[in-house]
Design an enzyme around this catalytic site. Structure first.
Site, PDB file in Angstrom:
ATOM      1  CG  HIS A  64      -2.180  -0.977   0.983  1.00 46.89           C
ATOM      2  ND1 HIS A  64      -3.513  -0.476   1.516  1.00 46.89           N
ATOM      3  CD2 HIS A  64      -2.354  -1.957   0.620  1.00 46.89           C
ATOM      4  CE1 HIS A  64      -4.263  -1.535   1.148  1.00 46.89           C
ATOM      5  NE2 HIS A  64      -3.725  -2.434   0.462  1.00 46.89           N
ATOM      6  CG  ASP A  65       5.186   3.129   1.402  1.00 43.35           C
ATOM      7  OD1 ASP A  65       4.778   4.429   1.326  1.00 43.35           O
ATOM      8  OD2 ASP A  65       6.416   2.925   1.012  1.00 43.35           O
ATOM      9  CB  VAL A  68       0.159   5.929  -2.193  1.00 39.09           C
ATOM     10  CG1 VAL A  68      -0.482   7.511  -2.304  1.00 39.09           C
ATOM     11  CG2 VAL A  68      -1.244   5.035  -2.110  1.00 39.09           C
ATOM     12  N   GLY A  70       4.511   5.715  -5.506  1.00 42.67           N
ATOM     13  CA  GLY A  70       5.800   5.085  -5.260  1.00 42.67           C
ATOM     14  C   GLY A  70       6.373   4.637  -3.860  1.00 42.67           C
ATOM     15  CG  ASP A  72       6.900   7.822  -1.114  1.00 43.02           C
ATOM     16  OD1 ASP A  72       6.084   7.349  -0.436  1.00 43.02           O
ATOM     17  OD2 ASP A  72       6.404   8.885  -1.648  1.00 43.02           O
ATOM     18  CB  SER A  74       3.822   8.598   1.629  1.00 43.19           C
ATOM     19  OG  SER A  74       3.291   7.811   0.807  1.00 43.19           O
ATOM     20  N   PRO A 162      -6.210  -0.437  -4.999  1.00 42.92           N
ATOM     21  CG  PRO A 162      -5.251  -2.648  -5.196  1.00 42.92           C
ATOM     22  CD  PRO A 162      -4.801  -1.121  -4.960  1.00 42.92           C
ATOM     23  CG  ASP A 208      -4.646 -17.509   2.735  1.00 46.49           C
ATOM     24  OD1 ASP A 208      -4.922 -18.533   3.262  1.00 46.49           O
ATOM     25  OD2 ASP A 208      -3.448 -17.479   2.136  1.00 46.49           O
ATOM     26  CB  THR A 210      -3.514 -21.296   5.661  1.00 44.13           C
ATOM     27  OG1 THR A 210      -3.262 -20.824   4.505  1.00 44.13           O
ATOM     28  CG2 THR A 210      -4.060 -22.668   5.714  1.00 44.13           C
TER      29      THR A 210
END
Length: 287
Positions: A64-65, A68, A70, A72, A74, A162, A208, A210
């Site tokens: 997730h970093d 957004v 790149g 970096d 953020s 996403p 998931d 597991t």
């Protein structure tokens, strides 16, 4: 002749700049702080041993970093008067977690290095790898040398992360905008091992069954039409990614190999390098 010399000089200068800006290396900290990566590994292993679902959470932070603007760091920044934290974005709120582990890693790495040497963005990249290994998954050489951003954007995070309701064409387009292809899309979907339904960390929904293992049960369930979210089952629903899902469900080694390649590729999304950005003292705020 002079014009040719001038052209070649400019060409070499641009080549040098391109190399400086875009090159990441697994050996980046070998000389400046060889103790850094072992320190990250120790804390990640302890965190995952204490709470196995933390492995998936740390992996998800890196994902997730990077999506957004790149890789970096953020995502780690708290809100200021200048911007709202990406933690409040739709794809992150009541979902991303593990920030306390990152804080602990940062403090220990700075201690063993003697000063702030390793960026928060690189900590996320290494912690993602070490988390996968701690859960029994593959290893890979993490390319390092990222620097940290000084700002964040909740608005951009709302647009580019996403969503759970995306169908396959939307997912393919979402990943394509990040320079990632369909194979990357399917391989990296394993990141969704657990996340909170609502109301914080105590109410987790297993994407998931597991989550304490890095295996291919996620893909086996998609083949059985047991995907929890629309965006999960979209990967195996009569579309162009069906065969790859089936391949991963039957061949863990192929999945592991593809996953390692894809996460390295993802880790190269628009890194800040050289004199860009900074090395934060505190991952939650700019220096």
């Amino acid at each position: 002749m002079a014009s040719l010399t001038s052209f070649l000089l400019h060409a070499f200068l641009w080549l040098g700049l391109a190399t400086t800006v875009f090159s990441l290396s697994p050996k980046f900290y070998d000389k400046v702080c060889p103790q850094a990566l072992p320190a990250i590994n120790r804390i990640v292993k302890a965190a995952v041993q204490s709470e196995p679902r933390m492995g998936a959470s740390l992996l998800r932070l890196h994902f997730h970093d990077c999506f957004v603007n790149g890789c970096d760091g953020s995502l780690l920044l708290d809100s200021t008067t200048a911007f709202e934290t990406e933690k409040n974005a739709r794809g992150n709120l009541n979902s991303v977690r593990g920030f306390e582990v990152v804080d602990k890693i940062k403090a220990e790495v700075d201690r063993v290095c003697g000063r702030p040497t390793v960026s928060c963005a690189d900590i996320l990249a290494v912690a993602a790898r070490d988390s996968v290994v701690a859960l029994g998954g593959p290893t890979w050489r993490v390319r390092l040398g990222r620097r940290d951003s000084t700002t964040a954007s909740r608005a951009l995070a709302d647009i580019v992360l996403p969503s759970a309701s995306m169908d396959l064409p939307a997912l393919i387009d979402n990943f394509k905008k990040q320079g990632l292809n369909q194979r990357d899309l399917v391989a990296l979907s394993e990141r969704r091992a657990t996340c909170p339904r609502t109301g914080g960390n105590s109410n987790l929904a297993p994407f998931d069954p597991t989550p304490a293992k890095f295996d291919t049960v996620y893909f086996k369930n998609l083949v059985k039409q047991r995907g929890l979210l629309t965006s999960d089952q979209a990967l195996f629903n009569g579309g162009s990614t069906d065969q790859l899902v089936k391949t991963y469900s039957l061949n863990p080694d192929i999945f592991w190999n593809d996953f390692a390649k894809s996460i390295i590729k993802m880790g190269n999304i628009k890194p800040l390098t050289g004199k860009q950005g900074q090395i934060r003292v505190n991952c939650r705020k700019a220096n």
